[in-house]
Design a protein around this motif. Structure first.
Motif, PDB file in Angstrom:
ATOM      1  N   MET A   1       0.918  -1.185   0.070  1.00 33.89           N
ATOM      2  CA  MET A   1      -0.012   0.043   0.037  1.00 33.89           C
ATOM      3  C   MET A   1       0.745   1.340   0.004  1.00 33.89           C
ATOM      4  O   MET A   1       1.899   1.504   0.793  1.00 33.89           O
ATOM      5  CB  MET A   1      -0.876  -0.204   1.284  1.00 33.89           C
ATOM      6  CG  MET A   1      -1.811   1.329   1.238  1.00 33.89           C
ATOM      7  SD  MET A   1      -3.228   1.160   2.713  1.00 33.89           S
ATOM      8  CE  MET A   1      -1.938   0.913   3.983  1.00 33.89           C
ATOM      9  N   LYS A   2       0.739   2.090  -0.898  1.00 34.83           N
ATOM     10  CA  LYS A   2       1.254   3.315  -1.071  1.00 34.83           C
ATOM     11  C   LYS A   2       1.040   4.298   0.115  1.00 34.83           C
ATOM     12  O   LYS A   2      -0.255   4.412   0.283  1.00 34.83           O
ATOM     13  CB  LYS A   2       1.102   3.903  -2.443  1.00 34.83           C
ATOM     14  CG  LYS A   2       1.843   5.391  -2.617  1.00 34.83           C
ATOM     15  CD  LYS A   2       3.221   4.907  -2.972  1.00 34.83           C
ATOM     16  CE  LYS A   2       4.293   5.971  -3.347  1.00 34.83           C
ATOM     17  NZ  LYS A   2       3.788   6.685  -4.747  1.00 34.83           N
ATOM     18  N   ILE A   3       1.616   4.836   0.826  1.00 30.64           N
ATOM     19  CA  ILE A   3       1.739   5.702   1.988  1.00 30.64           C
ATOM     20  C   ILE A   3       1.350   7.192   1.376  1.00 30.64           C
ATOM     21  O   ILE A   3       2.335   7.686   0.499  1.00 30.64           O
ATOM     22  CB  ILE A   3       2.744   5.521   2.716  1.00 30.64           C
ATOM     23  CG1 ILE A   3       3.164   4.124   3.223  1.00 30.64           C
ATOM     24  CG2 ILE A   3       2.431   6.626   4.188  1.00 30.64           C
ATOM     25  CD1 ILE A   3       4.343   4.003   4.039  1.00 30.64           C
TER      26      ILE A   3
ATOM     27  N   SER B   1       0.301  16.560  12.968  1.00 28.41           N
ATOM     28  CA  SER B   1      -0.846  16.127  12.653  1.00 28.41           C
ATOM     29  C   SER B   1      -1.187  15.526  13.960  1.00 28.41           C
ATOM     30  O   SER B   1      -2.604  15.419  14.107  1.00 28.41           O
ATOM     31  CB  SER B   1      -0.898  15.051  11.512  1.00 28.41           C
ATOM     32  OG  SER B   1      -0.614  15.595  10.136  1.00 28.41           O
ATOM     33  N   PHE B   2      -0.597  14.906  14.677  1.00 25.23           N
ATOM     34  CA  PHE B   2      -1.049  14.258  15.833  1.00 25.23           C
ATOM     35  C   PHE B   2      -0.143  14.935  16.919  1.00 25.23           C
ATOM     36  O   PHE B   2       0.986  15.269  17.092  1.00 25.23           O
ATOM     37  CB  PHE B   2      -0.544  12.696  15.610  1.00 25.23           C
ATOM     38  CG  PHE B   2      -1.167  12.092  14.498  1.00 25.23           C
ATOM     39  CD1 PHE B   2      -2.287  11.499  14.471  1.00 25.23           C
ATOM     40  CD2 PHE B   2      -0.336  11.737  13.426  1.00 25.23           C
ATOM     41  CE1 PHE B   2      -2.867  11.190  13.307  1.00 25.23           C
ATOM     42  CE2 PHE B   2      -0.797  11.136  12.406  1.00 25.23           C
ATOM     43  CZ  PHE B   2      -2.100  10.932  12.480  1.00 25.23           C
TER      44      PHE B   2
ATOM     45  N   ALA C   1       1.916   6.165  12.861  1.00 32.20           N
ATOM     46  CA  ALA C   1       0.778   7.063  13.128  1.00 32.20           C
ATOM     47  C   ALA C   1       0.121   7.801  11.715  1.00 32.20           C
ATOM     48  O   ALA C   1      -0.977   7.819  11.343  1.00 32.20           O
ATOM     49  CB  ALA C   1       1.384   8.150  13.734  1.00 32.20           C
ATOM     50  N   GLN C   2       1.129   8.052  10.863  1.00 25.50           N
ATOM     51  CA  GLN C   2       0.690   8.560   9.429  1.00 25.50           C
ATOM     52  C   GLN C   2      -0.097   7.447   8.631  1.00 25.50           C
ATOM     53  O   GLN C   2      -1.095   7.803   8.136  1.00 25.50           O
ATOM     54  CB  GLN C   2       2.014   8.716   8.486  1.00 25.50           C
ATOM     55  CG  GLN C   2       2.078   8.882   7.314  1.00 25.50           C
ATOM     56  CD  GLN C   2       1.281  10.016   7.081  1.00 25.50           C
ATOM     57  OE1 GLN C   2       1.412  11.128   7.557  1.00 25.50           O
ATOM     58  NE2 GLN C   2       0.356  10.242   6.005  1.00 25.50           N
ATOM     59  N   ILE C   3       0.373   6.276   8.947  1.00 29.46           N
ATOM     60  CA  ILE C   3      -0.541   5.193   8.001  1.00 29.46           C
ATOM     61  C   ILE C   3      -1.885   5.042   8.561  1.00 29.46           C
ATOM     62  O   ILE C   3      -3.061   5.151   8.025  1.00 29.46           O
ATOM     63  CB  ILE C   3       0.146   3.793   8.141  1.00 29.46           C
ATOM     64  CG1 ILE C   3       1.414   3.811   7.510  1.00 29.46           C
ATOM     65  CG2 ILE C   3      -0.742   2.712   7.717  1.00 29.46           C
ATOM     66  CD1 ILE C   3       2.380   2.529   7.731  1.00 29.46           C
TER      67      ILE C   3
ATOM     68  N   THR D   1       0.832  14.838   6.628  1.00 32.72           N
ATOM     69  CA  THR D   1       1.799  14.787   7.685  1.00 32.72           C
ATOM     70  C   THR D   1       2.473  16.376   7.407  1.00 32.72           C
ATOM     71  O   THR D   1       2.480  16.876   6.262  1.00 32.72           O
ATOM     72  CB  THR D   1       2.922  13.990   7.091  1.00 32.72           C
ATOM     73  OG1 THR D   1       2.343  12.785   7.359  1.00 32.72           O
ATOM     74  CG2 THR D   1       4.167  13.992   8.196  1.00 32.72           C
ATOM     75  N   GLY D   2       2.660  16.778   8.576  1.00 32.93           N
ATOM     76  CA  GLY D   2       3.449  18.206   8.563  1.00 32.93           C
ATOM     77  C   GLY D   2       4.528  18.184   9.530  1.00 32.93           C
ATOM     78  O   GLY D   2       4.423  17.304  10.619  1.00 32.93           O
TER      79      GLY D   2
END
Length: 589
Positions: A220-222, A238-239, A291-293, A227-228
């Motif tokens: 799966m392409k991320i 972002s989190f 976290a990004q995923i 995201t910053g």
């Protein structure tokens, strides 16, 4: 007598400089475009092309950052990262002290999270008391999912205490930048996939069930659009990110209804990953990537690749446009159109990637467009070149036709003048003369439209001409014609030998009239010498002899030889002494 020399060159099928020739060139280019479209559909998902596209697509994040801020994430996710400030003095980074880690998990549970993802490998045992404490904390929490690895599996006692476990693997491009994450049990090499376990259990605990759907693909392409990054501490914007040593400041229930990811945050400790963002050389911790995923999946921000069929079809349409421009507007405008298409393609690919989450290839189509434009211009140039060559050949053949026709007109005028005199003075010889003359005309009609004629046929023509001269001059002019060697497979320009013999006869007639001798001799020799045909003609000569002649025969011969042998290799020369004139012609075989 009109003699037309026809071109026998085999032309390319699209060389006509006519509307029909343009249509054939267009057909050739369209077939080539179809082949390239099919080739692109086949190549677009090959590993090498995917690597090129992935590396180039990283630049599209710059486009997005220039027009918008990172997308908001609707997943209640908090990161708890362990750094050097969090560890007690003298504590090892790896492996982490199990008792200290147990205390950290107790602090996290004090904040009442819904689910905890522990991204720290527990693949080996430590001190028994500390391991027992950590196992007890994990069991009592009941909401901790452990990070597993197919090569370094979680130790059984830890796995039995946890809610569940899952593996994770990333795929990097040739620049060592992370691009994809495993998406099925084959590529993850495990029945449990870490990020899927976290989302499934979170939904189940929240009452939504464990019915999440994921893309049916190996990798799966991320999408890093959510995201910053802060340049100062390289943390996710972002989190919420909390350092482990800050946990004491949080009130009870601070993580209520949230997912907490616990992992290491050392800036120089593996695993660190380079990500395709605007900041070059930026490295992220694995926990930040997880976290990004999670944020990407929760926000349904998957990157969708365009079907290879549509890629091939779209590319075919672009190549068709270039073909039309090349054929009907010329190669110069096609260069402009190709450049505009490349620019438009870059903008389109960047826009749909950055704002529509659609992957459109750029490197492969641009490469094929430039290749096709170059091939189309070469084909157009070849068409123009062959047209010019054909025009030059037609002019050349017209010139040869004119010279040959002029030569025959000159010869016919002489023969008819001589025949009229013979009919008056010697009708019997005139009849024989006509027979030989008919043979010569028959040969002229048979071979007059050919640029090259067998030497044996030309020898027969010359024999007929000499027989004519014997009828005219009787014993006053003697001829010796010696042709040494076989010439079965040898050809020469039509009437290459005749002008020299006719010229010798003409000068011998003048010699007989002025010298008063009873007879004269002409020696003719045709032979093959060192890969060349050599004709030598010897006839009597006097320095005070002047013969009335327009000299068209020899002049035309020189011009026809220059056309027949544009690269040279032939030689026509004359020499004499007080009594003998020698004419010599050498032509390549």
């Amino acid at each position: 007598m009109s003699l037309i020399l026809k071109s026998r060159l085999k032309k390319p099928f699209f060389s006509d400089h006519t509307p029909f020739g343009q249509v054939r060139l267009l057909g050739f280019l369209l077939v080539f475009a179809i082949a390239l479209g099919l080739l692109s559909a086949f190549l677009v998902n090959t590993p090498l092309i995917r690597d090129w596209e992935d590396r180039f697509q990283s630049k599209y994040y710059l486009l997005r950052s220039a027009f918008s801020e990172p997308e908001a994430v609707n997943l209640p996710l908090v990161l708890v990262l362990i750094d050097d400030h969090s560890l007690p003095t003298g504590t090892s980074r790896s492996p982490l002290d199990r008792e200290w880690l147990a205390d950290l998990l107790l602090k996290v549970q004090h904040s009442e999270p819904t689910l905890v993802g522990l991204n720290i490998l527990l693949d080996r045992t430590g001190k028994e008391e500390k391991d027992r404490k950590l196992i007890e904390v994990i069991r009592r929490s009941g909401n901790i999912i452990l990070r597993d690895d197919p090569f370094y599996p979680v130790y059984p006692s830890f796995a039995a205490a946890a809610l569940d476990k899952g593996t994770l693997r990333f795929r990097l491009d040739s620049a060592d930048t992370v691009q994809e994450v495993c998406a099925n049990t084959v590529t993850c090499q495990s029945r449990g996939i870490y990020y899927q376990k976290i989302l499934d259990y979170y939904g189940f605990i929240r009452g939504a069930g464990m019915q999440n759907t994921y893309p049916d693909q190996p990798w799966m392409k991320i999408n890093f659009a959510v995201t910053g990054l802060k340049d100062s501490d390289r943390s996710l914007l972002s989190f919420p990110v909390i350092r482990a040593h800050e946990m004491n400041r949080l009130p009870q229930g601070a993580f209520k209804d949230k997912i907490v990811l616990v992992g290491t945050g050392f800036p120089d400790l593996y695993p660190l990953y380079r990500v395709p963002l605007s900041n070059p050389g930026l490295m992220l911790q694995e926990t930040e990537l997880i976290a990004q995923i999670l944020g990407m999946i929760a926000g349904d921000r998957y990157l969708h690749a365009v079907s290879p069929v549509w890629i091939g079809l779209g590319l075919f349409l672009l190549l068709t446009l270039i073909s039309l421009v090349v054929v009907f507007r010329g190669p110069l405008l096609s260069v402009v159109v190709s450049a505009l298409l490349v620019i438009l393609l870059f903008i389109s690919c960047g826009w749909v990637f950055a704002f529509q989450n659609i992957e459109m290839p750029f490197i492969l189509p641009v490469s094929i467009i430039l290749l096709f434009a170059l091939a189309a211009m070469i084909a157009h140039g070849l068409q123009e070149r062959f047209f010019r060559m054909e025009t030059q050949i037609q002019l050349k053949q017209a010139k040869i036709d004119y010279l040959t026709n002029e030569l025959h007109s000159h010869h016919l005028f002489n023969e008819f003048s001589r025949l009229s005199v013979m009919i008056q003075h010697d009708p019997g010889s005139a009849r024989e003369y006509l027979v030989e003359f008919a043979e010569m005309l028959r040969s002229s009609l048979k071979y007059g439209d050919k640029s090259m004629v067998p030497v044996n046929a030309q020898i027969e023509y010359l024999e007929s001409y000499l027989n004519q001269q014997r009828l005219i001059h009787k014993d006053r002019m003697l001829f010796s014609f010696n042709s040494n060697g076989g010439f079965d497979n040898i050809e020469a320009p039509w009437h290459a030998f005749f002008p020299l013999i006719e010229n010798a006869v003409k000068y011998t007639e003048g010699f007989l009239a002025k010298s008063g001798v009873k007879s004269a001799r002409i020696d003719i020799e045709l032979e093959e010498v060192a890969g060349k045909l050599v004709l030598t003609v010897r006839n009597p000569y006097r320095e005070d002899l002047e013969v009335i002649s327009a000299r068209k025969g020899l002049k035309n011969l020189r011009e026809r030889l220059s056309w027949a042998y544009p690269k040279g290799g032939y030689q026509l020369e004359f020499q004499h002494d007080e009594r003998l004139w020698i004419s010599k012609l050498e032509i390549p075989i």
